[in-house]
Design a protein around this motif. Structure first.
Motif, PDB file in Angstrom:
ATOM      1  N   PHE A 126       0.854  -1.190   0.000  1.00 30.36           N
ATOM      2  CA  PHE A 126       0.000   0.000   0.000  1.00 30.36           C
ATOM      3  C   PHE A 126       0.892   1.243   0.000  1.00 30.36           C
ATOM      4  CE2 PHE A 126      -3.807  -2.093   2.403  1.00 30.36           C
ATOM      5  CZ  PHE A 126      -4.212  -2.684   1.220  1.00 30.36           C
ATOM      6  N   LEU A 164     -12.844 -12.831   0.826  1.00 32.28           N
ATOM      7  CA  LEU A 164     -13.745 -13.535  -0.091  1.00 32.28           C
ATOM      8  C   LEU A 164     -12.912 -14.165  -1.208  1.00 32.28           C
ATOM      9  CD1 LEU A 164     -16.429 -10.723  -0.516  1.00 32.28           C
ATOM     10  CD2 LEU A 164     -16.896 -12.973   0.454  1.00 32.28           C
ATOM     11  N   PHE A 179     -10.510  -8.892  -6.580  1.00 28.03           N
ATOM     12  CA  PHE A 179     -11.926  -8.568  -6.376  1.00 28.03           C
ATOM     13  C   PHE A 179     -12.755  -9.833  -6.219  1.00 28.03           C
ATOM     14  CE2 PHE A 179     -10.248  -4.715  -8.305  1.00 28.03           C
ATOM     15  CZ  PHE A 179     -10.719  -3.775  -7.413  1.00 28.03           C
ATOM     16  N   PRO A 180     -13.810  -9.748  -5.392  1.00 31.77           N
ATOM     17  CA  PRO A 180     -14.613 -10.933  -5.103  1.00 31.77           C
ATOM     18  C   PRO A 180     -15.165 -11.565  -6.383  1.00 31.77           C
ATOM     19  CG  PRO A 180     -15.321  -9.089  -3.723  1.00 31.77           C
ATOM     20  CD  PRO A 180     -14.315  -8.546  -4.699  1.00 31.77           C
ATOM     21  N   ARG A 231      -2.473   0.424  -6.738  1.00 31.04           N
ATOM     22  CA  ARG A 231      -3.689   0.345  -5.913  1.00 31.04           C
ATOM     23  C   ARG A 231      -4.411  -0.964  -6.228  1.00 31.04           C
ATOM     24  NH1 ARG A 231      -4.007   5.441  -7.875  1.00 31.04           N
ATOM     25  NH2 ARG A 231      -5.760   4.927  -9.226  1.00 31.04           N
ATOM     26  N   TYR A 232      -4.764  -1.676  -5.160  1.00 32.12           N
ATOM     27  CA  TYR A 232      -5.460  -2.945  -5.373  1.00 32.12           C
ATOM     28  C   TYR A 232      -6.395  -3.208  -4.221  1.00 32.12           C
ATOM     29  CZ  TYR A 232      -1.682  -4.471  -2.282  1.00 32.12           C
ATOM     30  OH  TYR A 232      -0.808  -4.591  -1.229  1.00 32.12           O
ATOM     31  N   HIS A 233      -7.171  -4.266  -4.359  1.00 30.89           N
ATOM     32  CA  HIS A 233      -8.163  -4.621  -3.344  1.00 30.89           C
ATOM     33  C   HIS A 233      -7.765  -5.946  -2.698  1.00 30.89           C
ATOM     34  CE1 HIS A 233     -12.033  -4.642  -1.360  1.00 30.89           C
ATOM     35  NE2 HIS A 233     -12.318  -5.829  -1.838  1.00 30.89           N
ATOM     36  N   VAL A 234      -7.955  -6.025  -1.395  1.00 33.75           N
ATOM     37  CA  VAL A 234      -7.675  -7.255  -0.662  1.00 33.75           C
ATOM     38  C   VAL A 234      -8.948  -7.689   0.044  1.00 33.75           C
ATOM     39  CG1 VAL A 234      -6.276  -8.335   1.143  1.00 33.75           C
ATOM     40  CG2 VAL A 234      -5.294  -6.513  -0.253  1.00 33.75           C
ATOM     41  N   THR A 235      -9.321  -8.941  -0.110  1.00 33.77           N
ATOM     42  CA  THR A 235     -10.510  -9.447   0.575  1.00 33.77           C
ATOM     43  C   THR A 235     -10.336 -10.916   0.916  1.00 33.77           C
ATOM     44  OG1 THR A 235     -12.895  -9.824   0.416  1.00 33.77           O
ATOM     45  CG2 THR A 235     -11.673  -9.937  -1.640  1.00 33.77           C
ATOM     46  N   ASP A 237     -10.668 -12.844  -7.745  1.00 25.52           N
ATOM     47  CA  ASP A 237      -9.996 -13.054  -9.032  1.00 25.52           C
ATOM     48  C   ASP A 237      -8.544 -12.589  -8.914  1.00 25.52           C
ATOM     49  OD1 ASP A 237     -10.004 -10.263  -9.163  1.00 25.52           O
ATOM     50  OD2 ASP A 237     -11.711 -10.177 -10.538  1.00 25.52           O
ATOM     51  N   HIS A 277      -7.130  -9.958  -9.717  1.00 27.87           N
ATOM     52  CA  HIS A 277      -6.958  -8.571  -9.292  1.00 27.87           C
ATOM     53  C   HIS A 277      -7.319  -8.383  -7.816  1.00 27.87           C
ATOM     54  CE1 HIS A 277      -6.087  -6.982 -13.250  1.00 27.87           C
ATOM     55  NE2 HIS A 277      -7.015  -7.806 -13.730  1.00 27.87           N
TER      56      HIS A 277
END
Lengths: 380, 280
Positions: A223, A234, A241-242, A228-232, A237, A239
């Motif tokens: 970070f 769930l 993302f859920p 910039r990216y997403h972490v979850t 994929d 990238h």
């Protein structure tokens, strides 16, 4: 200078873990006090501010491991130290770190359980929790030191493996190893291999947080580095993302598995003594391995030959080597400080004709060499 | 005629991640708009912003905004955020949470985040129930209210989030609603500007669950309730006893200058190094 590079010192196991963390370039520690691991947190509370590194005592173990994951995502090598009850609380964060592929190091100095159990005494009751404590299928790497020098070395290796495989690594000293003091000859700094945090070198618009490379592991951006990216937690994929698309879900789960199972050679670490020539084998790890070595020496004087098989990396279990080396033996004695956990793995990898014999100790004390000798004499 | 694209869009993952999961009439999107406008006013670079969340309807927000986003485990947004902030203090960290996430499963974390005065802005969207799992009661469900787990009415008292955060030591505490949007924009902006731990509670409707269970009407009626049942703190003095009964007070309740955790930690490092130097 905090790590006494090149010097000889009398050091405690937990202290060696703290020094190993500094040697591995730890940037962030978050923890919660618990016997018998507390010295690790206490010593790092002393060391880390001197190095402008971040240290925090959180409100519980769940908070500690959660903060670790945040810390590593923001670009600091992160570690915590705990024991059985705290390790149970950390399973939530361990599963999250496995799923989101954030490299962290969790030290669990094993004490007697279940529940509050025997807080000041030794056990090896968490080896299966280390493997299967978090819900769902997930990869695990766990290492078990048998002496103080290994506490230092395997802490560094734990950091290195976590960065290489982008996954949490669990260090599992038992209380005996954590609280033992031994003479340690520290290596020279230049002789110690420390894996730096891998960073992506692709343009921002090409970055995939979970890139499907041949090694199944891709460098993780921090970070604030412009990626910039997403972490979850769930299913996601490449990238981050859920997703619920079958092909993406299966690809992620398979890759999580394969990043360990297709690189076993880098992870396997076993020690064998007289295994090839002995029909009787002692399978031991952690502090029990020390007693096994002493027992082997006593038995030698009695003109009895036994071999010793010791996994240093407990997880992934050395399936192939156990099969190859132990499947034709007469008897395998598995002494453990629990009611029988790793013995099932040994049974799984050996045919029915091999007698796999347990030796348990669950009163918080060590398994003595004499107990192992007696057990061996009984089975041969 | 070319349509004008609102400036908020440049902060959204608008092409890839929409439509969002929220129900018609939900208030969370309005809070997201307020956050984006406050971020724009602050002039922060998107690379330097981290939005963390836990689990729940509000906690789905990070998917939609083009920051560094971290959708953590249930109740743990603030502690993930604590790690992020410590590891890289230059990052602007905000945590978005629902009432259940922040105050039930995350209740321990939020009081300690406030006590530490860690440099994070917490935005709590309070819709009085757990929306994502189908409308169970939360620590902010009003006494007597019906939810799927209080079929005979809620028997537990509710938390007052703002009093709790004041008592725990937050630097900034405010309550707004998604009806009073300009006021909410301003509160979130002031929270961003504040050093230390800042909290904004945004009251929001959940027409799908809480509204239906309590026969409060649709989205419009629930907005009307937010308008009618709340008063601004500045109105309080002018009101007579009795007039304020049953009203929820909006406004900024705490705005104090106190040393933040990161400032304390920096001072600690200096102190430790000086002591070590003196020993030599």
């Amino acid at each position: 200078m905090i790590v006494p590079w090149g010097e000889t010192r009398l050091v405690q196991g937990n202290e060696a873990v703290a020094l190993g963390a500094v040697a591995a370039n730890i940037g962030f520690f978050a923890g919660y006090p618990i016997t018998p691991s507390t010295e690790i947190a206490e010593l790092l509370a002393q060391y880390m501010p001197l190095l402008d590194k971040k240290w925090i005592q959180m409100e519980d173990e769940i908070a500690s491991i959660s903060a670790l994951i945040g810390g590593r995502l923001a670009g600091s090598k992160s570690m915590t130290a705990t024991s059985g009850p705290g390790f149970s609380l950390m399973q939530e964060g361990l599963g999250y770190a496995c799923m989101t592929e954030v490299p962290i190091v969790v030290v669990n100095v094993m004490r007697g359980g279940p529940s509050t159990g025997l807080p000041t005494q030794a056990a090896q009751g968490d080896v299966m929790q280390a493997r299967w404590g978090a819900h769902g299928d997930h990869p695990v790497i766990a290492l078990a030191p048998c002496n103080v020098k290994e506490c230092f070395e395997l802490t560094i290796r734990a950091f290195n493996l976590s960065e290489t495989f982008r996954t949490p690594v669990i260090l599992l000293p038992d209380e005996i190893i954590g609280h033992m003091r031994e003479r340690v000859v520290f290596p020279l700094k230049e002789d110690v291999h420390v894996v730096p945090m891998p960073v992506p070198d692709v343009p921002v618009e090409w970055y995939e947080h979970y890139h499907e490379s041949t090694s199944n592991v891709s460098p993780m951006a921090s970070f604030g580095s412009g990626y910039r990216y997403h972490v979850t937690g769930l299913l996601h994929d490449k990238h981050g993302f859920p997703t619920r698309k079958e092909n993406e879900v299966i690809a992620k789960m398979e890759r999580l598995k394969h990043k360990i199972t297709r690189r076993l050679d880098e992870l396997e670490d076993v020690q064998m003594h007289n295994v090839e020539e002995s029909p009787v084998i002692i399978f031991a790890y952690g502090s029990v391995y020390r007693s096994a070595l002493a027992a082997q020496a006593i038995l030698k004087k009695k003109r009895k030959t036994v071999g010793i098989f010791r996994p240093v990396t407990l997880w992934p279990f050395p399936d192939r080597t156990v099969k190859e080396m132990l499947d034709s033996k007469d008897v395998i004695l598995v002494p453990e400080l629990n009611q029988g956990q790793m013995i099932h793995e040994v049974e799984r990898m050996t045919r029915d004709s091999v007698r796999v014999v347990p030796l348990h100790r669950i009163d918080g004390y060590e398994i003595t060499p004499e107990e192992i000798v007696d057990a061996v004499m009984e089975v041969i | 005629m070319s349509a004008t694209i609102p400036y908020e869009y440049k902060y959204l993952r608008s092409k890839k991640r929409f439509p969002h999961v929220w129900c018609p009439g939900c208030g969370i999107g309005i809070v997201m708009g307020s956050i984006i406008r406050a971020v724009d006013t602050m002039g922060w670079d998107k690379d330097d912003i981290v939005m963390v969340s836990g689990i729940g309807c509000t906690s789905r927000m990070p998917v939609y905004v083009d920051f560094n986003t971290l959708h953590a485990t249930h109740g743990r947004g603030l502690v993930f955020g604590t790690g992020v902030k410590m590891a890289n203090p230059k990052l602007n960290v905000m945590a978005v949470m629902g009432d259940g996430d922040a105050l039930a499963i995350g209740g321990n974390h939020i009081i300690h985040a406030a006590r530490r005065n860690i440099d994070i802005t917490a935005i709590i969207v309070n819709n009085n129930n757990y929306g994502m799992t189908g409308g169970q009661f939360s620590p902010t469900t009003p006494p007597g209210a019906r939810t799927s787990t209080t079929p005979y009415g809620m028997i537990e008292p509710a938390f007052d989030v703002c009093k709790l955060m004041d008592g725990a030591g937050a630097s900034f505490v405010a309550r707004g609603t998604v009806y009073h949007v300009t006021e909410l924009d301003n509160m979130i902006l002031k929270a961003f500007m504040k050093k230390g731990f800042s909290v904004v509670e945004a009251l929001a409707p959940c027409p799908t669950n809480f509204g239906r269970a309590n026969r409060l009407g649709g989205p419009v009626e629930m907005m009307q309730i937010l308008k009618d049942n709340t008063i601004n703190i500045s109105q309080l003095k002018a009101m007579k006893p009795g007039q304020t009964d049953g009203k929820i007070v909006r406004g900024i309740f705490v705005d104090r200058d106190s040393i933040s955790y990161m400032e304390r930690y920096e001072a600690l490092c200096e102190k430790a190094k000086k002591a070590a130097e003196a020993k030599k």
